[in-house]
Write a protein that holds these residues in place. Structure first.
Motif, PDB file in Angstrom:
ATOM      1  N   ARG A 339       0.843  -1.191   0.000  1.00  0.00           N
ATOM      2  CA  ARG A 339       0.000   0.000   0.000  1.00  0.00           C
ATOM      3  C   ARG A 339       0.879   1.241   0.000  1.00  0.00           C
ATOM      4  O   ARG A 339       1.670   1.441   0.932  1.00  0.00           O
ATOM      5  CB  ARG A 339      -0.936  -0.016   1.209  1.00  0.00           C
ATOM      6  N   LEU A 340       0.721   2.055  -1.036  1.00  0.00           N
ATOM      7  CA  LEU A 340       1.594   3.215  -1.198  1.00  0.00           C
ATOM      8  C   LEU A 340       1.049   4.426  -0.447  1.00  0.00           C
ATOM      9  O   LEU A 340       0.920   5.529  -0.974  1.00  0.00           O
ATOM     10  CB  LEU A 340       1.793   3.521  -2.687  1.00  0.00           C
ATOM     11  N   TYR A 341       0.687   4.173   0.807  1.00  0.00           N
ATOM     12  CA  TYR A 341       0.247   5.228   1.710  1.00  0.00           C
ATOM     13  C   TYR A 341       0.550   4.744   3.125  1.00  0.00           C
ATOM     14  O   TYR A 341       0.881   3.572   3.333  1.00  0.00           O
ATOM     15  CB  TYR A 341      -1.235   5.557   1.528  1.00  0.00           C
ATOM     16  N   THR A 342       0.446   5.632   4.081  1.00  0.00           N
ATOM     17  CA  THR A 342       0.812   5.261   5.454  1.00  0.00           C
ATOM     18  C   THR A 342      -0.347   4.533   6.142  1.00  0.00           C
ATOM     19  O   THR A 342      -1.504   4.629   5.709  1.00  0.00           O
ATOM     20  CB  THR A 342       1.177   6.504   6.288  1.00  0.00           C
ATOM     21  N   GLU A 343      -0.026   3.834   7.232  1.00  0.00           N
ATOM     22  CA  GLU A 343      -1.072   3.132   7.972  1.00  0.00           C
ATOM     23  C   GLU A 343      -2.058   4.124   8.590  1.00  0.00           C
ATOM     24  O   GLU A 343      -3.261   3.858   8.663  1.00  0.00           O
ATOM     25  CB  GLU A 343      -0.451   2.244   9.063  1.00  0.00           C
ATOM     26  N   ASN A 344      -1.563   5.279   9.012  1.00  0.00           N
ATOM     27  CA  ASN A 344      -2.455   6.315   9.545  1.00  0.00           C
ATOM     28  C   ASN A 344      -3.429   6.804   8.473  1.00  0.00           C
ATOM     29  O   ASN A 344      -4.604   7.064   8.749  1.00  0.00           O
ATOM     30  CB  ASN A 344      -1.652   7.502  10.089  1.00  0.00           C
ATOM     31  N   ASP A 345      -2.925   6.946   7.233  1.00  0.00           N
ATOM     32  CA  ASP A 345      -3.798   7.359   6.127  1.00  0.00           C
ATOM     33  C   ASP A 345      -4.891   6.317   5.894  1.00  0.00           C
ATOM     34  O   ASP A 345      -6.043   6.661   5.607  1.00  0.00           O
ATOM     35  CB  ASP A 345      -2.992   7.548   4.837  1.00  0.00           C
ATOM     36  N   TYR A 346      -4.532   5.035   6.007  1.00  0.00           N
ATOM     37  CA  TYR A 346      -5.528   3.973   5.823  1.00  0.00           C
ATOM     38  C   TYR A 346      -6.648   4.104   6.853  1.00  0.00           C
ATOM     39  O   TYR A 346      -7.835   4.013   6.523  1.00  0.00           O
ATOM     40  CB  TYR A 346      -4.878   2.591   5.936  1.00  0.00           C
ATOM     41  N   HIS A 347      -6.275   4.318   8.112  1.00  0.00           N
ATOM     42  CA  HIS A 347      -7.288   4.417   9.174  1.00  0.00           C
ATOM     43  C   HIS A 347      -8.177   5.651   8.997  1.00  0.00           C
ATOM     44  O   HIS A 347      -9.295   5.692   9.525  1.00  0.00           O
ATOM     45  CB  HIS A 347      -6.620   4.433  10.547  1.00  0.00           C
ATOM     46  N   GLY A 348      -7.697   6.623   8.219  1.00  0.00           N
ATOM     47  CA  GLY A 348      -8.500   7.825   7.969  1.00  0.00           C
ATOM     48  C   GLY A 348      -9.451   7.699   6.797  1.00  0.00           C
ATOM     49  O   GLY A 348     -10.250   8.616   6.531  1.00  0.00           O
ATOM     50  N   LEU A 349      -9.404   6.579   6.059  1.00  0.00           N
ATOM     51  CA  LEU A 349     -10.283   6.395   4.904  1.00  0.00           C
ATOM     52  C   LEU A 349     -11.718   6.142   5.353  1.00  0.00           C
ATOM     53  O   LEU A 349     -11.960   5.556   6.400  1.00  0.00           O
ATOM     54  CB  LEU A 349      -9.818   5.209   4.048  1.00  0.00           C
ATOM     55  N   ARG A 350     -12.694   6.549   4.523  1.00  0.00           N
ATOM     56  CA  ARG A 350     -14.088   6.248   4.825  1.00  0.00           C
ATOM     57  C   ARG A 350     -14.350   4.769   4.594  1.00  0.00           C
ATOM     58  O   ARG A 350     -13.640   4.122   3.821  1.00  0.00           O
ATOM     59  CB  ARG A 350     -15.034   7.109   3.986  1.00  0.00           C
ATOM     60  N   SER A 351     -15.377   4.226   5.242  1.00  0.00           N
ATOM     61  CA  SER A 351     -15.631   2.777   5.175  1.00  0.00           C
ATOM     62  C   SER A 351     -16.052   2.326   3.783  1.00  0.00           C
ATOM     63  O   SER A 351     -15.565   1.328   3.260  1.00  0.00           O
ATOM     64  CB  SER A 351     -16.714   2.385   6.186  1.00  0.00           C
ATOM     65  N   GLN A 352     -16.988   3.057   3.170  1.00  0.00           N
ATOM     66  CA  GLN A 352     -17.514   2.701   1.848  1.00  0.00           C
ATOM     67  C   GLN A 352     -17.415   3.902   0.918  1.00  0.00           C
ATOM     68  O   GLN A 352     -17.479   5.051   1.370  1.00  0.00           O
ATOM     69  CB  GLN A 352     -18.990   2.277   1.946  1.00  0.00           C
ATOM     70  N   SER A 353     -17.315   3.638  -0.367  1.00  0.00           N
ATOM     71  CA  SER A 353     -17.322   4.728  -1.343  1.00  0.00           C
ATOM     72  C   SER A 353     -18.738   5.277  -1.494  1.00  0.00           C
ATOM     73  O   SER A 353     -19.718   4.553  -1.335  1.00  0.00           O
ATOM     74  CB  SER A 353     -16.824   4.233  -2.705  1.00  0.00           C
ATOM     75  N   GLU A 354     -18.818   6.552  -1.835  1.00  0.00           N
ATOM     76  CA  GLU A 354     -20.109   7.194  -2.043  1.00  0.00           C
ATOM     77  C   GLU A 354     -20.730   6.680  -3.337  1.00  0.00           C
ATOM     78  O   GLU A 354     -20.066   6.612  -4.371  1.00  0.00           O
ATOM     79  CB  GLU A 354     -19.881   8.711  -2.143  1.00  0.00           C
ATOM     80  N   PRO A 355     -22.022   6.301  -3.331  1.00  0.00           N
ATOM     81  CA  PRO A 355     -22.649   5.818  -4.564  1.00  0.00           C
ATOM     82  C   PRO A 355     -22.730   6.911  -5.625  1.00  0.00           C
ATOM     83  O   PRO A 355     -22.814   8.106  -5.307  1.00  0.00           O
ATOM     84  CB  PRO A 355     -24.044   5.367  -4.122  1.00  0.00           C
ATOM     85  N   GLU A 356     -22.710   6.493  -6.898  1.00  0.00           N
ATOM     86  CA  GLU A 356     -22.718   7.446  -8.014  1.00  0.00           C
ATOM     87  C   GLU A 356     -23.898   8.403  -7.950  1.00  0.00           C
ATOM     88  O   GLU A 356     -23.778   9.578  -8.273  1.00  0.00           O
ATOM     89  CB  GLU A 356     -22.770   6.675  -9.345  1.00  0.00           C
ATOM     90  N   ILE A 357     -25.046   7.882  -7.553  1.00  0.00           N
ATOM     91  CA  ILE A 357     -26.279   8.667  -7.596  1.00  0.00           C
ATOM     92  C   ILE A 357     -26.206   9.885  -6.691  1.00  0.00           C
ATOM     93  O   ILE A 357     -26.909  10.877  -6.893  1.00  0.00           O
ATOM     94  CB  ILE A 357     -27.495   7.778  -7.222  1.00  0.00           C
ATOM     95  N   GLU A 358     -25.314   9.860  -5.677  1.00  0.00           N
ATOM     96  CA  GLU A 358     -25.195  10.976  -4.742  1.00  0.00           C
ATOM     97  C   GLU A 358     -24.183  12.030  -5.183  1.00  0.00           C
ATOM     98  O   GLU A 358     -24.152  13.125  -4.615  1.00  0.00           O
ATOM     99  CB  GLU A 358     -24.802  10.457  -3.351  1.00  0.00           C
ATOM    100  N   ARG A 359     -23.354  11.714  -6.165  1.00  0.00           N
ATOM    101  CA  ARG A 359     -22.288  12.656  -6.529  1.00  0.00           C
ATOM    102  C   ARG A 359     -22.252  12.985  -8.018  1.00  0.00           C
ATOM    103  O   ARG A 359     -21.428  13.796  -8.441  1.00  0.00           O
ATOM    104  CB  ARG A 359     -20.923  12.107  -6.092  1.00  0.00           C
ATOM    105  N   CYS A 360     -23.102  12.332  -8.836  1.00  0.00           N
ATOM    106  CA  CYS A 360     -23.045  12.534 -10.284  1.00  0.00           C
ATOM    107  C   CYS A 360     -24.271  13.269 -10.808  1.00  0.00           C
ATOM    108  O   CYS A 360     -25.310  13.326 -10.149  1.00  0.00           O
ATOM    109  CB  CYS A 360     -22.912  11.189 -11.011  1.00  0.00           C
ATOM    110  N   ASP A 361     -24.143  13.783 -12.004  1.00  0.00           N
ATOM    111  CA  ASP A 361     -25.259  14.396 -12.711  1.00  0.00           C
ATOM    112  C   ASP A 361     -26.345  13.343 -12.942  1.00  0.00           C
ATOM    113  O   ASP A 361     -26.057  12.247 -13.417  1.00  0.00           O
ATOM    114  CB  ASP A 361     -24.746  14.932 -14.057  1.00  0.00           C
ATOM    115  N   VAL A 362     -27.583  13.669 -12.605  1.00  0.00           N
ATOM    116  CA  VAL A 362     -28.659  12.680 -12.763  1.00  0.00           C
ATOM    117  C   VAL A 362     -29.524  12.969 -13.987  1.00  0.00           C
ATOM    118  O   VAL A 362     -30.640  12.474 -14.094  1.00  0.00           O
ATOM    119  CB  VAL A 362     -29.525  12.576 -11.485  1.00  0.00           C
TER     120      VAL A 362
END
Length: 642
Positions: A339-362
């Motif tokens: 993993r090309l990031y630090t372990e602290n960075d990993y623990h700071g990641l969100r659990s799940q990715s945001e679904p497309e419908i919440e962030r894309c043009d509908v």
């Protein structure tokens, strides 16, 4: 087949599938759900089942169909087949058909009952693409009409409760995957250049680890192509005795034949490294992978309602993404994940990715719902309802494009736009060009706009040299802007007959050769769609009757039909104010229009670095705006005190 974990619970699963009309199946990576569940279903009901299995990506649909045809010892296209955009390898006798979610949506719009199937399997539902969400809504309604239809929703992650609630308490089944141990390694500190870090890590693995292929995850096409080129250069200079390292790209825009190369075994004493986007996270299994390099980012589209524009952003992945990537190394034997990031960075990641419908043009899903006859888009069966602001923005956009009328009903133009595999604004431009008989040049430009990173930024040391070589193509545009320059590039590329000449020319002008090859492929595909839905262009193509400057103006006016909301009027100091929203914007320095004073501009891309920039800029005449969209211009200019 028998070695897969899911085979051990086949009998239990078949009983559940027979009993339940709707089942949510959570199968860990490596469980075998994508290939085996359709075969389990096929054995039910005396072999009379007709099964559709959706995949978010065409390469997965094709590869899975080939594997199942091999396992069942049948000819691909007969009992087992696939259907993806522009390619159908199935027949009326096909019992198991793998298809992209977009193709199933298309079939559903043509035949709302989907009578040709007895079972629908939505695979990789955790990816939560907009089309998968649409399918779930349509199928929820269809299941109330068809008592003989079975639905199985398959996910690789444990976030199944949302699916269970949406389908009124459907049963959730769990199947464990087969995972060999995978050692994890983190960096002690963050890196500035992720491509360089990926290449260095790959070479360290290659020179210091036993044989086994490498799968490296990078954010997008530009990073992948750069890494492939660097690895190819380094491989030529490896010490004697070190096996050859074969670098292969894998991303959605890559032509199908190049995508399928990653599944082929490399002959002799060679190691394969696949450099992929998140296309390789869950949908695909590439045999032989023992090492994973995780760059920690992916590209996502984020829609800005206030600007009316998509921005493609490189963002950190989620913990779920990281887990799926790591699991690729433990499918067939013990592996390692770097993993090309630090372990602290990993623990700071969100659990799940945001679904497309919440962030894309509908706009596309709203247009699809209108095509299907849905009047109440707010009250429709959304798995996750977009915000009211997002829906209002989409309805406004479609109205401006004349895809919807004053009552919000779909127009004839809107119906034609809905069947083209393009965003609505590009569909509107292409359909207007087809009506005028100038579809050829517009097809070239639309194909360029459908590809990421076609025109690359030269190194500062070479900028002047490259700009000088680009100058004739800019001059030939007659001052009509970047879209015409793109067309000039395509025409010159096409005039070069040998692939070697094309490669040299692309290298000199810092044009991505692989991307330009893709432009030609996409153009052919779009032409098939355009002619199928609208007939051929007028004989002789009206464009031949125009002089170059007039033709260029006609081309820009076609794009103005689609991008009327992406327009801005000049302010003092060579800045511009957008008509939609009144935001201040600047012409990007890479544009051929940069430094020129024009009264009004149209642009197809918005980016924000130190300030807001318009890219792919074309000068426009205010009279064109008043003629093409008077209702939009008068309403917006009044609001913004123009």
């Amino acid at each position: 087949m028998q070695r897969l974990p899911i085979s051990e619970v086949r009998s239990d699963l078949e009983k559940k599938f027979s009993k339940n009309r709707i089942t949510i199946l959570v199968g860990e990576t490596g469980s075998g759900k994508s290939t085996q569940v359709p075969q389990f279903i096929s054995s039910l009901n005396n072999g009379k089942e007709r099964i559709a299995v959706t995949q978010p990506r065409r390469v997965a649909a094709i590869n899975l169909a080939k594997r199942v045809a091999e396992e069942t010892k049948t000819t691909l296209g007969q009992d087992v087949g696939y259907s993806v955009r522009f390619q159908n390898m199935s027949s009326p006798k096909t019992k198991i058909k793998y298809l992209t979610d977009g193709m199933l949506l298309r079939e559903l719009l043509l035949n709302t009952n989907l009578d040709q199937y007895t079972t629908i399997i939505l695979d990789e539902a955790h990816e939560r693409t907009i089309v998968t969400d649409l399918l779930m809504g349509f199928l929820k309604t269809l299941l109330r009409k068809r008592n003989d239809l079975r639905l199985i929703v398959m996910s690789a992650t444990l976030d199944a409760d949302k699916f269970r609630r949406f389908f009124d308490g459907a049963e959730v089944l769990y199947v464990q995957g087969r995972r060999f141990p995978v050692q994890r390694y983190y960096l002690p500190r963050p890196v500035e250049d992720i491509v360089d870090a990926t290449v260095r890590t790959a070479i360290q693995i290659h020179t210091g680890e036993p044989m086994g292929d490498i799968l490296a995850f990078l954010a997008g096409q530009e990073d992948i192509d750069k890494a492939v080129d660097l690895l190819n250069d380094i491989t030529e200079n490896l010490p004697k005795g070190v096996p050859e390292l074969v670098a292969l790209p894998l991303y959605a825009a890559l032509p199908q034949q190049q995508q399928l190369k990653v599944f082929e075994k490399v002959p002799g004493n060679k190691r394969k490294i696949i450099l992929a986007t998140n296309i390789a996270e869950t949908s695909l299994t590439i045999s032989g992978v023992r090492f994973v390099i995780d760059g920690g980012t992916h590209k996502v589209k984020v829609w800005r309602h206030d600007l009316g524009l998509d921005s493609l952003l490189t963002m950190p992945i989620s913990k779920s993404n990281a887990s799926q990537r790591m699991g690729r190394a433990g499918r067939e034997a013990a592996g390692k994940c770097y993993r090309l990031y630090t372990e602290n960075d990993y623990h700071g990641l969100r659990s799940q990715s945001e679904p497309e419908i919440e962030r894309c043009d509908v706009a596309f899903p709203i247009l699809t719902l209108k095509l299907a006859g849905v009047t109440d888009v707010l009250g429709w069966n959304w798995l996750e309802r977009p915000s009211k602001g997002a829906i209002l923005s989409a309805l406004t956009q479609l109205y401006v494009l004349k895809a919807l009328d004053d009552e919000g009903q779909i127009t004839d133009l809107g119906k034609k736009m809905a069947v083209l595999p393009l965003p609505p604004h590009l569909s509107a431009a292409l359909l207007d060009a087809h009506r005028k008989g100038i579809s050829d040049p517009v097809l070239d430009i639309v194909s360029c706009l459908s590809i990421e990173n076609l025109i690359m930024n030269p190194h500062p040391d070479k900028r002047d040299e490259v700009n000088e070589k680009r100058l004739p193509f800019i001059t030939a545009s007659g001052g009509m802007g970047d879209l015409i320059v793109l067309r000039n590039y395509v025409q010159h590329y096409r005039s070069l007959l040998s692939s070697e000449d094309r490669k040299v020319w692309c290298k000199e002008l810092y044009i991505n050769y692989r991307a330009m090859s893709n432009v030609e492929d996409i153009r052919k595909q779009l032409e098939i769609y355009l002619k199928a839905g609208n007939g051929s262009s007028q004989p002789g193509d009206i464009g031949d009757q125009f002089g170059p400057s007039t033709l260029n103006e006609q081309i820009i006016q076609c794009f103005l039909k689609g991008f009327v909301a992406n327009t801005a009027l000049s302010l003092p100091g060579r800045t511009y104010r957008t008509i939609a929203g009144g935001h201040t914007i600047n012409i990007h320095p890479s544009s051929s229009v940069f430094g020129k004073k024009v009264d009004a501009i149209m642009y197809t891309e918005y980016i924000f670095t130190t300030k807001a920039y318009a890219r792919n800029v074309s000068p426009i005449d205010l009279e064109w705006l008043q003629r093409i969209a008077p209702h939009f211009l008068s309403r917006r200019t009044a609001a913004n005190d123009f």
